[in-house]
Design a protein around this motif. Structure first.
Motif, PDB file in Angstrom:
ATOM      1  N   LEU A 211       0.840  -1.189   0.000  1.00  0.00           N
ATOM      2  CA  LEU A 211       0.000   0.000   0.000  1.00  0.00           C
ATOM      3  C   LEU A 211       0.881   1.247   0.000  1.00  0.00           C
ATOM      4  O   LEU A 211       1.895   1.296   0.685  1.00  0.00           O
ATOM      5  N   VAL A 212       0.494   2.223  -0.758  1.00  0.00           N
ATOM      6  CA  VAL A 212       1.217   3.490  -0.757  1.00  0.00           C
ATOM      7  C   VAL A 212       0.429   4.495   0.064  1.00  0.00           C
ATOM      8  O   VAL A 212      -0.733   4.280   0.415  1.00  0.00           O
ATOM      9  N   ALA A 213       1.066   5.627   0.378  1.00  0.00           N
ATOM     10  CA  ALA A 213       0.456   6.602   1.274  1.00  0.00           C
ATOM     11  C   ALA A 213      -0.887   7.098   0.755  1.00  0.00           C
ATOM     12  O   ALA A 213      -1.838   7.285   1.524  1.00  0.00           O
ATOM     13  N   ALA A 214      -0.985   7.320  -0.562  1.00  0.00           N
ATOM     14  CA  ALA A 214      -2.239   7.802  -1.135  1.00  0.00           C
ATOM     15  C   ALA A 214      -3.366   6.788  -0.945  1.00  0.00           C
ATOM     16  O   ALA A 214      -4.518   7.164  -0.683  1.00  0.00           O
ATOM     17  N   ASP A 215      -3.056   5.488  -1.081  1.00  0.00           N
ATOM     18  CA  ASP A 215      -4.063   4.446  -0.846  1.00  0.00           C
ATOM     19  C   ASP A 215      -4.589   4.525   0.582  1.00  0.00           C
ATOM     20  O   ASP A 215      -5.787   4.435   0.837  1.00  0.00           O
ATOM     21  N   MET A 216      -3.652   4.672   1.528  1.00  0.00           N
ATOM     22  CA  MET A 216      -4.031   4.681   2.930  1.00  0.00           C
ATOM     23  C   MET A 216      -4.858   5.923   3.283  1.00  0.00           C
ATOM     24  O   MET A 216      -5.834   5.833   4.026  1.00  0.00           O
ATOM     25  N   ALA A 217      -4.460   7.053   2.725  1.00  0.00           N
ATOM     26  CA  ALA A 217      -5.209   8.281   3.003  1.00  0.00           C
ATOM     27  C   ALA A 217      -6.620   8.200   2.438  1.00  0.00           C
ATOM     28  O   ALA A 217      -7.599   8.569   3.103  1.00  0.00           O
ATOM     29  N   ARG A 218      -6.742   7.730   1.197  1.00  0.00           N
ATOM     30  CA  ARG A 218      -8.065   7.580   0.578  1.00  0.00           C
ATOM     31  C   ARG A 218      -8.939   6.659   1.398  1.00  0.00           C
ATOM     32  O   ARG A 218     -10.101   6.959   1.682  1.00  0.00           O
ATOM     33  N   ASN A 219      -8.373   5.530   1.806  1.00  0.00           N
ATOM     34  CA  ASN A 219      -9.140   4.575   2.583  1.00  0.00           C
ATOM     35  C   ASN A 219      -9.560   5.154   3.927  1.00  0.00           C
ATOM     36  O   ASN A 219     -10.693   4.970   4.383  1.00  0.00           O
ATOM     37  N   TYR A 220      -8.655   5.878   4.568  1.00  0.00           N
ATOM     38  CA  TYR A 220      -8.951   6.462   5.876  1.00  0.00           C
ATOM     39  C   TYR A 220     -10.126   7.427   5.791  1.00  0.00           C
ATOM     40  O   TYR A 220     -10.987   7.472   6.679  1.00  0.00           O
ATOM     41  N   LEU A 221     -10.188   8.189   4.717  1.00  0.00           N
ATOM     42  CA  LEU A 221     -11.252   9.182   4.558  1.00  0.00           C
ATOM     43  C   LEU A 221     -12.586   8.558   4.160  1.00  0.00           C
ATOM     44  O   LEU A 221     -13.647   9.052   4.534  1.00  0.00           O
ATOM     45  N   LEU A 222     -12.561   7.469   3.404  1.00  0.00           N
ATOM     46  CA  LEU A 222     -13.786   6.925   2.836  1.00  0.00           C
ATOM     47  C   LEU A 222     -14.400   5.767   3.621  1.00  0.00           C
ATOM     48  O   LEU A 222     -15.612   5.611   3.642  1.00  0.00           O
ATOM     49  N   LEU A 223     -13.557   4.964   4.253  1.00  0.00           N
ATOM     50  CA  LEU A 223     -14.058   3.703   4.795  1.00  0.00           C
ATOM     51  C   LEU A 223     -15.079   3.884   5.911  1.00  0.00           C
ATOM     52  O   LEU A 223     -15.970   3.057   6.074  1.00  0.00           O
ATOM     53  N   ALA A 224     -14.971   4.951   6.669  1.00  0.00           N
ATOM     54  CA  ALA A 224     -15.908   5.159   7.771  1.00  0.00           C
ATOM     55  C   ALA A 224     -17.279   5.633   7.300  1.00  0.00           C
ATOM     56  O   ALA A 224     -18.237   5.646   8.069  1.00  0.00           O
ATOM     57  N   GLU A 225     -17.381   6.009   6.032  1.00  0.00           N
ATOM     58  CA  GLU A 225     -18.640   6.535   5.505  1.00  0.00           C
ATOM     59  C   GLU A 225     -19.548   5.408   5.012  1.00  0.00           C
ATOM     60  O   GLU A 225     -19.109   4.292   4.782  1.00  0.00           O
ATOM     61  N   SER A 226     -20.840   5.737   4.836  1.00  0.00           N
ATOM     62  CA  SER A 226     -21.770   4.771   4.253  1.00  0.00           C
ATOM     63  C   SER A 226     -21.393   4.517   2.800  1.00  0.00           C
ATOM     64  O   SER A 226     -20.647   5.302   2.191  1.00  0.00           O
ATOM     65  N   GLU A 227     -21.897   3.433   2.232  1.00  0.00           N
ATOM     66  CA  GLU A 227     -21.555   3.105   0.845  1.00  0.00           C
ATOM     67  C   GLU A 227     -21.980   4.223  -0.109  1.00  0.00           C
ATOM     68  O   GLU A 227     -21.230   4.583  -1.026  1.00  0.00           O
ATOM     69  N   GLU A 228     -23.146   4.787   0.120  1.00  0.00           N
ATOM     70  CA  GLU A 228     -23.628   5.864  -0.741  1.00  0.00           C
ATOM     71  C   GLU A 228     -22.730   7.099  -0.630  1.00  0.00           C
ATOM     72  O   GLU A 228     -22.393   7.745  -1.632  1.00  0.00           O
ATOM     73  N   GLU A 229     -22.333   7.429   0.599  1.00  0.00           N
ATOM     74  CA  GLU A 229     -21.472   8.586   0.810  1.00  0.00           C
ATOM     75  C   GLU A 229     -20.079   8.341   0.250  1.00  0.00           C
ATOM     76  O   GLU A 229     -19.437   9.253  -0.274  1.00  0.00           O
ATOM     77  N   GLN A 230     -19.592   7.106   0.358  1.00  0.00           N
ATOM     78  CA  GLN A 230     -18.301   6.752  -0.242  1.00  0.00           C
ATOM     79  C   GLN A 230     -18.304   7.067  -1.732  1.00  0.00           C
ATOM     80  O   GLN A 230     -17.356   7.671  -2.259  1.00  0.00           O
ATOM     81  N   LYS A 231     -19.360   6.648  -2.402  1.00  0.00           N
ATOM     82  CA  LYS A 231     -19.442   6.866  -3.850  1.00  0.00           C
ATOM     83  C   LYS A 231     -19.447   8.358  -4.174  1.00  0.00           C
ATOM     84  O   LYS A 231     -18.768   8.799  -5.099  1.00  0.00           O
ATOM     85  N   ARG A 232     -20.218   9.123  -3.404  1.00  0.00           N
ATOM     86  CA  ARG A 232     -20.311  10.552  -3.678  1.00  0.00           C
ATOM     87  C   ARG A 232     -18.962  11.249  -3.485  1.00  0.00           C
ATOM     88  O   ARG A 232     -18.504  12.024  -4.348  1.00  0.00           O
ATOM     89  N   LEU A 233     -18.311  10.965  -2.359  1.00  0.00           N
ATOM     90  CA  LEU A 233     -17.026  11.601  -2.087  1.00  0.00           C
ATOM     91  C   LEU A 233     -15.951  11.151  -3.077  1.00  0.00           C
ATOM     92  O   LEU A 233     -15.110  11.950  -3.500  1.00  0.00           O
ATOM     93  N   TYR A 234     -15.996   9.881  -3.427  1.00  0.00           N
ATOM     94  CA  TYR A 234     -14.995   9.368  -4.376  1.00  0.00           C
ATOM     95  C   TYR A 234     -15.144  10.050  -5.738  1.00  0.00           C
ATOM     96  O   TYR A 234     -14.167  10.510  -6.326  1.00  0.00           O
ATOM     97  N   VAL A 235     -16.369  10.097  -6.224  1.00  0.00           N
ATOM     98  CA  VAL A 235     -16.606  10.685  -7.553  1.00  0.00           C
ATOM     99  C   VAL A 235     -16.321  12.183  -7.557  1.00  0.00           C
ATOM    100  O   VAL A 235     -15.720  12.710  -8.508  1.00  0.00           O
ATOM    101  N   ASN A 236     -16.713  12.885  -6.495  1.00  0.00           N
ATOM    102  CA  ASN A 236     -16.572  14.339  -6.471  1.00  0.00           C
ATOM    103  C   ASN A 236     -15.159  14.816  -6.163  1.00  0.00           C
ATOM    104  O   ASN A 236     -14.762  15.906  -6.604  1.00  0.00           O
ATOM    105  N   TYR A 237     -14.396  14.009  -5.416  1.00  0.00           N
ATOM    106  CA  TYR A 237     -13.094  14.489  -4.973  1.00  0.00           C
ATOM    107  C   TYR A 237     -11.934  13.558  -5.335  1.00  0.00           C
ATOM    108  O   TYR A 237     -10.980  13.983  -5.983  1.00  0.00           O
TER     109      TYR A 237
END
Length: 360
Positions: A211-237
């Motif tokens: 895993l690289v730092a960017a993978d870990m940061a992305r996961n840290y920000l998204l994993l705690a969110e609901s699946e729907e919110e994950q999709k929104r944040l991933y697509v928008n940012y």
């Protein structure tokens, strides 16, 4: 958390369930040298008649519209590569007749490569077309052969071609190979809702692509969110953040941007290189930052636009005169006007990445 040891093939059969790759996971990344190690381990297991430990797989079971899905938290690289291997094997044994064995094309396809009429896995968006072809589901595409090299194609196509070429060798013994593959074992970990998937994802990544730092940061920000919110944040940012750096093997440029951002934001950054920047990122988020994940991702996108400018032009002026700060303290250049050529930059990102960069 439920933990057990399974045969790799039993896990891949998954009792008819389908695998899915969460949005926070990186794209398929295994290269030919890793496939060669996998291949050699199978042949060695067959020759020595011994079991082989193939690592661990973490997943969370979901049921959507009466379809069971195993969402792979860790182990997606090994799982996807195993499916590519099995797809290649179906083509090799298609015309053969191995009586009293499971080694036939129809059995392998229905058990390991298909689920409810579709392919066994729902890959990430950026890998979907290639896996449809590699797993023999897109009939409009030409079959993959040994000429589909890594220099010309996506990793899934190139790795499938590698397996096809190995199985075309005159000394390839499908029955012996099947025996070796049957000896592979994995530790299967089914996570419950209360399990801390983030902590597990950070600490466990055995025998896969590091895993690289960017993978870990992305996961840290998204994993705690609901699946729907994950999709929104991933697509928008996050998807735009990744797109800014274009072809970026190993996320080297994105890791570099993340480290630069943490050096500015953290009170006491400790990372000595780009690969260590996630620890600073996490410390900042936990101990210094009091806003939302979305606000942080919005600033990170703005900063990465600036940083990508630096890669495009190597021009210090453009870097220094852009106002990216959205959270926390402002930078020394926050109130300076944008460089005169900033409209050109905004047009570039709009045209190539679909990102609307706001002017000041």
């Amino acid at each position: 958390m439920h933990v057990e040891t399974k045969k790799l093939l039993d896990f891949l059969a998954a009792d008819g369930a389908k695998f899915s790759i969460p949005l926070f996971q990186r794209p398929y990344s295994w290269e030919q040298w890793q496939c060669e190690i996998f291949w050699n381990d199978i042949e060695r297991s067959a020759h020595e008649n011994k079991s082989h430990f193939f690592g661990a797989v973490f997943y969370r079971k979901d049921c959507i519209d009466e379809e069971t899905t195993l969402s792979l938290i860790d182990g997606q690289q090994r799982t996807l590569t195993s499916l590519l291997l099995l797809a290649a094997l179906t083509e090799r044994v298609d015309a053969a007749n191995f009586a009293d064995t499971d080694l036939n094309s129809a059995y392998i396809t229905q058990t390991y490569l298909r689920s409810n009429g579709g392919i066994k896995v729902q890959p990430s968006k950026c890998d979907e077309a290639e896996f449809l072809r590699a797993l023999n589901a897109d009939k409009s595409q030409q079959p993959i052969d040994s000429e589909d090299s890594a220099e010309q194609h996506h990793n899934a196509i190139a790795n499938k071609a590698f397996f096809v070429a190995k199985m075309a060798a005159a000394d390839f013994d499908p029955l012996s190979f099947w025996k070796g593959l049957n000896s592979f074992e994995v530790v299967v970990v089914e996570l419950e809702d209360e399990d801390n998937a983030q902590s597990i994802f950070e600490s466990f990544n055995s025998k896969g692509v590091p895993l690289v730092a960017a993978d870990m940061a992305r996961n840290y920000l998204l994993l705690a969110e609901s699946e729907e919110e994950q999709k929104r944040l991933y697509v928008n940012y996050w998807e735009p953040i990744q797109g800014l750096f274009g072809d970026d093997p190993g996320s080297l440029r994105l890791n570099n941007a993340l480290r630069a951002w943490t050096v500015i934001r953290c009170k006491t950054p400790k990372a000595k290189n780009d690969s260590e920047s996630f620890n600073d990122f996490k410390q900042y988020f936990v101990n210094e930052y009091d806003g939302t994940s979305e606000d942080l991702m919005e600033e990170l996108l703005s900063f990465c636009i600036v940083w990508a400018e630096n890669y495009r032009y190597h021009a210090v002026k453009k870097y220094r005169s852009s106002n990216w700060a959205k959270i926390g303290r402002k930078t020394l250049v926050s109130d300076r006007p944008l460089a005169p050529s900033s409209q050109q930059s905004r047009d570039f990102y709009s045209q190539h990445y679909g990102i609307e960069v706001k002017g000041e």
